[in-house]
Structure formats: C-alpha cells, structure tokens
Design a protein around this motif. Structure first.
Motif, PDB file in Angstrom:
ATOM      1  N   ASN A 182       0.830  -1.212   0.000  1.00  0.00           N
ATOM      2  CA  ASN A 182       0.000   0.000   0.000  1.00  0.00           C
ATOM      3  C   ASN A 182       0.862   1.259   0.000  1.00  0.00           C
ATOM      4  OD1 ASN A 182      -2.372  -1.485   0.012  1.00  0.00           O
ATOM      5  ND2 ASN A 182      -2.535  -1.506   2.233  1.00  0.00           N
ATOM      6  N   SER A 183       1.981   1.203   0.732  1.00  0.00           N
ATOM      7  CA  SER A 183       2.895   2.341   0.771  1.00  0.00           C
ATOM      8  C   SER A 183       3.475   2.622  -0.611  1.00  0.00           C
ATOM      9  CB  SER A 183       4.024   2.061   1.769  1.00  0.00           C
ATOM     10  OG  SER A 183       5.033   3.050   1.700  1.00  0.00           O
ATOM     11  N   LEU A 184       3.867   1.570  -1.317  1.00  0.00           N
ATOM     12  CA  LEU A 184       4.438   1.734  -2.656  1.00  0.00           C
ATOM     13  C   LEU A 184       3.398   2.253  -3.650  1.00  0.00           C
ATOM     14  CD1 LEU A 184       6.597  -1.527  -2.800  1.00  0.00           C
ATOM     15  CD2 LEU A 184       7.456   0.823  -2.713  1.00  0.00           C
ATOM     16  N   ILE A 185       2.147   1.826  -3.478  1.00  0.00           N
ATOM     17  CA  ILE A 185       1.061   2.322  -4.340  1.00  0.00           C
ATOM     18  C   ILE A 185       0.900   3.828  -4.144  1.00  0.00           C
ATOM     19  CG2 ILE A 185      -1.441   2.323  -4.666  1.00  0.00           C
ATOM     20  CD1 ILE A 185      -0.295  -0.065  -5.977  1.00  0.00           C
ATOM     21  N   LYS A 186       0.927   4.277  -2.883  1.00  0.00           N
ATOM     22  CA  LYS A 186       0.790   5.713  -2.602  1.00  0.00           C
ATOM     23  C   LYS A 186       1.959   6.496  -3.186  1.00  0.00           C
ATOM     24  CE  LYS A 186      -1.929   5.307   1.659  1.00  0.00           C
ATOM     25  NZ  LYS A 186      -1.933   5.534   3.129  1.00  0.00           N
ATOM     26  N   PHE A 187       3.150   5.914  -3.086  1.00  0.00           N
ATOM     27  CA  PHE A 187       4.347   6.603  -3.584  1.00  0.00           C
ATOM     28  C   PHE A 187       4.376   6.672  -5.108  1.00  0.00           C
ATOM     29  CE2 PHE A 187       8.635   5.525  -5.321  1.00  0.00           C
ATOM     30  CZ  PHE A 187       9.157   6.807  -5.295  1.00  0.00           C
ATOM     31  N   ASN A 188       4.159   5.531  -5.763  1.00  0.00           N
ATOM     32  CA  ASN A 188       4.345   5.445  -7.214  1.00  0.00           C
ATOM     33  C   ASN A 188       3.042   5.569  -7.998  1.00  0.00           C
ATOM     34  OD1 ASN A 188       6.636   4.913  -9.139  1.00  0.00           O
ATOM     35  ND2 ASN A 188       5.243   3.314  -9.835  1.00  0.00           N
ATOM     36  N   ARG A 228      16.047   5.680  -3.818  1.00  0.00           N
ATOM     37  CA  ARG A 228      16.333   6.927  -3.085  1.00  0.00           C
ATOM     38  C   ARG A 228      15.111   7.840  -3.076  1.00  0.00           C
ATOM     39  NH1 ARG A 228      21.293   6.800  -6.199  1.00  0.00           N
ATOM     40  NH2 ARG A 228      22.975   5.873  -4.956  1.00  0.00           N
ATOM     41  N   LYS A 229      14.410   7.892  -4.187  1.00  0.00           N
ATOM     42  CA  LYS A 229      13.192   8.715  -4.247  1.00  0.00           C
ATOM     43  C   LYS A 229      12.145   8.191  -3.266  1.00  0.00           C
ATOM     44  CE  LYS A 229      13.671  10.193  -9.079  1.00  0.00           C
ATOM     45  NZ  LYS A 229      13.122  10.071 -10.457  1.00  0.00           N
ATOM     46  N   TYR A 230      12.020   6.851  -3.189  1.00  0.00           N
ATOM     47  CA  TYR A 230      11.067   6.258  -2.254  1.00  0.00           C
ATOM     48  C   TYR A 230      11.460   6.582  -0.812  1.00  0.00           C
ATOM     49  CZ  TYR A 230       8.292   2.658   0.126  1.00  0.00           C
ATOM     50  OH  TYR A 230       7.425   1.989   0.968  1.00  0.00           O
ATOM     51  N   GLU A 231      12.748   6.501  -0.511  1.00  0.00           N
ATOM     52  CA  GLU A 231      13.229   6.831   0.837  1.00  0.00           C
ATOM     53  C   GLU A 231      12.918   8.290   1.176  1.00  0.00           C
ATOM     54  OE1 GLU A 231      17.412   7.323   3.337  1.00  0.00           O
ATOM     55  OE2 GLU A 231      17.423   6.221   1.423  1.00  0.00           O
ATOM     56  N   THR A 232      13.176   9.183   0.237  1.00  0.00           N
ATOM     57  CA  THR A 232      12.899  10.609   0.455  1.00  0.00           C
ATOM     58  C   THR A 232      11.417  10.834   0.692  1.00  0.00           C
ATOM     59  OG1 THR A 232      14.769  11.241  -0.942  1.00  0.00           O
ATOM     60  CG2 THR A 232      13.076  12.914  -0.565  1.00  0.00           C
ATOM     61  N   TRP A 233      10.577  10.131  -0.083  1.00  0.00           N
ATOM     62  CA  TRP A 233       9.118  10.271   0.061  1.00  0.00           C
ATOM     63  C   TRP A 233       8.668   9.799   1.438  1.00  0.00           C
ATOM     64  CZ3 TRP A 233       5.166   6.683   0.794  1.00  0.00           C
ATOM     65  CH2 TRP A 233       3.869   7.170   0.613  1.00  0.00           C
ATOM     66  N   LEU A 234       9.214   8.685   1.905  1.00  0.00           N
ATOM     67  CA  LEU A 234       8.859   8.170   3.230  1.00  0.00           C
ATOM     68  C   LEU A 234       9.230   9.175   4.321  1.00  0.00           C
ATOM     69  CD1 LEU A 234       9.990   4.437   2.869  1.00  0.00           C
ATOM     70  CD2 LEU A 234       7.639   5.249   3.105  1.00  0.00           C
ATOM     71  N   ARG A 235      10.411   9.761   4.206  1.00  0.00           N
ATOM     72  CA  ARG A 235      10.846  10.739   5.203  1.00  0.00           C
ATOM     73  C   ARG A 235       9.969  11.988   5.176  1.00  0.00           C
ATOM     74  NH1 ARG A 235      15.400   8.864   7.319  1.00  0.00           N
ATOM     75  NH2 ARG A 235      16.760   7.531   6.067  1.00  0.00           N
ATOM     76  N   SER A 236       9.538  12.394   3.980  1.00  0.00           N
ATOM     77  CA  SER A 236       8.670  13.570   3.863  1.00  0.00           C
ATOM     78  C   SER A 236       7.310  13.332   4.494  1.00  0.00           C
ATOM     79  CB  SER A 236       8.508  13.979   2.396  1.00  0.00           C
ATOM     80  OG  SER A 236       7.730  13.025   1.687  1.00  0.00           O
TER      81      SER A 236
END
Length: 253
Positions: free
Chosen positions: A134-140, A156-164
């Motif tokens: 579900n997290s990956l669906i929200k991100f991508n 790296r983009k996914y990591e940045t998105w999680l931190r944001s």
C-alpha cells in the motif's frame, strides 16, 4: 559499437548425418558468440556469400522462416535493451533471447506473494507485506512496473518520500527489507535477472535507528508487586505482571 546478427553455415563442423549446423553469429565489441539454430544442411545448399540457403536447398522455405524468426528475436531484444539503456555483451544477449524471463509486474509479484502467505495462514506477515504494498502504491501511484525499473535512483526517491511523510527510521528499514525480499523472490522465480539487483549499491542496513531503552525503576515495580486489591479484574493483571517479572528468564510468549 553496433551489434550484428548473422546466420552462417558452420561447415568446419560435420554432424553424423554429414551435414553442417546453421548458427546464429552475434558480434558485439569485436567479440563473437555462436548459437545453434537447431537446423543442419549439406554445405552445398548454402550460399556462403549471401549467407542464405540456395534455391535448390531442400526445405528452403522452412529454413528461411526459422532464420527470419530467430534473427527478429535477436534484433527485437537489442532494440529493447537500447531503449532501456541497458548494456549487454554477445553472451548476455544470447542468454536473454534463449532464456527469456517471465514477464510479471512488481504489483503482480506482491499480490501473488500475499495470496501465498494467506494460504499458509501466515496472516501477521501477510499484513506486514500488505502495508509495504500500500505504501508503494501511494508513492508510485501504481505498481504496473517491472523490477528493472526499481534501480538505486528509484529507491532513493522512495526513501525521500517516506521521510517527507514523517515515517520513522526503523519503519523505513522494515519497508525496504520487505521490498528487498520481494526482489529476491522475483530473482528466484526468474522474473528478473540478478544483474538488475539494486540492493548491492543501495544498502538497507543504513536504515536503522537504535531504540531508546524504556524501563521503570525498581521502586515503581515494587509498588505494583505490593499493590493490594480484592477486585479480580484488577488482581489478574497484577498477578500476570508479577509472574512475568519473577520468571523473566522464560519466553513470555
């Protein structure tokens, strides 16, 4: 450097039927790789200048059909790799054509794995994997992507998105370890080649934060242990706590 694909009659090799095999010749970076076409013929029926069967060659139409289809498979794969900006050698090109991967999206692998976990009654872990899905669906926005698309830049983009989104460090680590496990599963099932594996460069081990130790002092523990109550609903949790405290060397589960 350009890649050339030709079909040649390997007349230096004579088979038991006194014919010579037809071979795909791949030339890349001045290195050549030969792959059998699965067909043989008498060299007298092969035009060595034009690299094609002569007009009097038995089964000429069938041989030409096989040559056309096999050559197209190689040229199509070359175009695909160039479009993806993926480097290759004559050997790896032959491997990709002769041992094609099973085309499955990242989303399909996730869903298939979750279904397997449900069948195995591993509900807790399945829900953990579902959280990452579900997290990956929200991100991508979707997971209709293929595993080679998940490279170090994507991670790296996914990591940045999680931190944001204010996700805690250890939770980020869990999500990346789960994603890595899914990627390893895809490699095992021949869905993606190991050469695309991004976790050699992107280290998941860095995503870890020591959790501060949380404990109450001895005085507070004694207050719980000595607490008196005749109410059975109050007494039960105190008794359970007392038992757990004094039997601290056993497995609480």
């Amino acid at each position: 450097m350009s890649t050339t694909i030709n079909v040649v009659c390997y007349k230096s090799k004579v088979l038991k039927n006194n014919e010579s095999p037809l071979m795909i010749r791949i030339c890349k970076d001045r290195k050549m790789k030969y792959e059998s076409l699965g067909i043989s013929l008498d060299p007298k029926y092969w035009d060595f200048k034009a690299n094609k069967p002569t007009s009097k060659c038995p089964n000429k139409e069938y041989i030409e059909k096989v040559i056309t289809e096999k050559t197209k498979a190689y040229t199509d794969k070359i175009l695909e790799l160039k479009a993806m900006e993926k480097d290759f050698t004559a050997t790896t090109l032959a491997e990709k054509v002769n041992n094609p991967i099973k085309l499955k999206t990242v989303g399909e692998v996730f869903l298939g794995y979750m279904e397997r976990l449900s069948t195995e009654k591993r509900t807790g872990y399945m829900l953990s994997v579902k959280q990452v899905y579900n997290s990956l669906i929200k991100f991508n926005k979707h997971l209709n992507i293929y595993f080679p698309d998940i490279d170090t830049a994507w991670l790296r983009k996914y990591e940045t998105w999680l931190r944001s989104n204010n996700i805690k460090e250890n939770t980020i680590g869990i999500r990346f370890r789960t994603l890595r496990a899914i990627y390893n599963l895809a490699i095992e099932e021949n869905i993606v080649k190991a050469e695309y594996y991004p976790f050699k460069k992107y280290k998941v081990s860095k995503l870890h934060e020591k959790t501060a130790k949380r404990a109450i002092n001895k005085e507070d523990i004694n207050k719980v242990l000595s607490y008196k109550s005749s109410n059975p609903f109050t007494r039960l949790p105190i008794d359970l706590f007392t038992f757990s405290y004094f039997m601290g060397e056993i497995n609480f589960v």
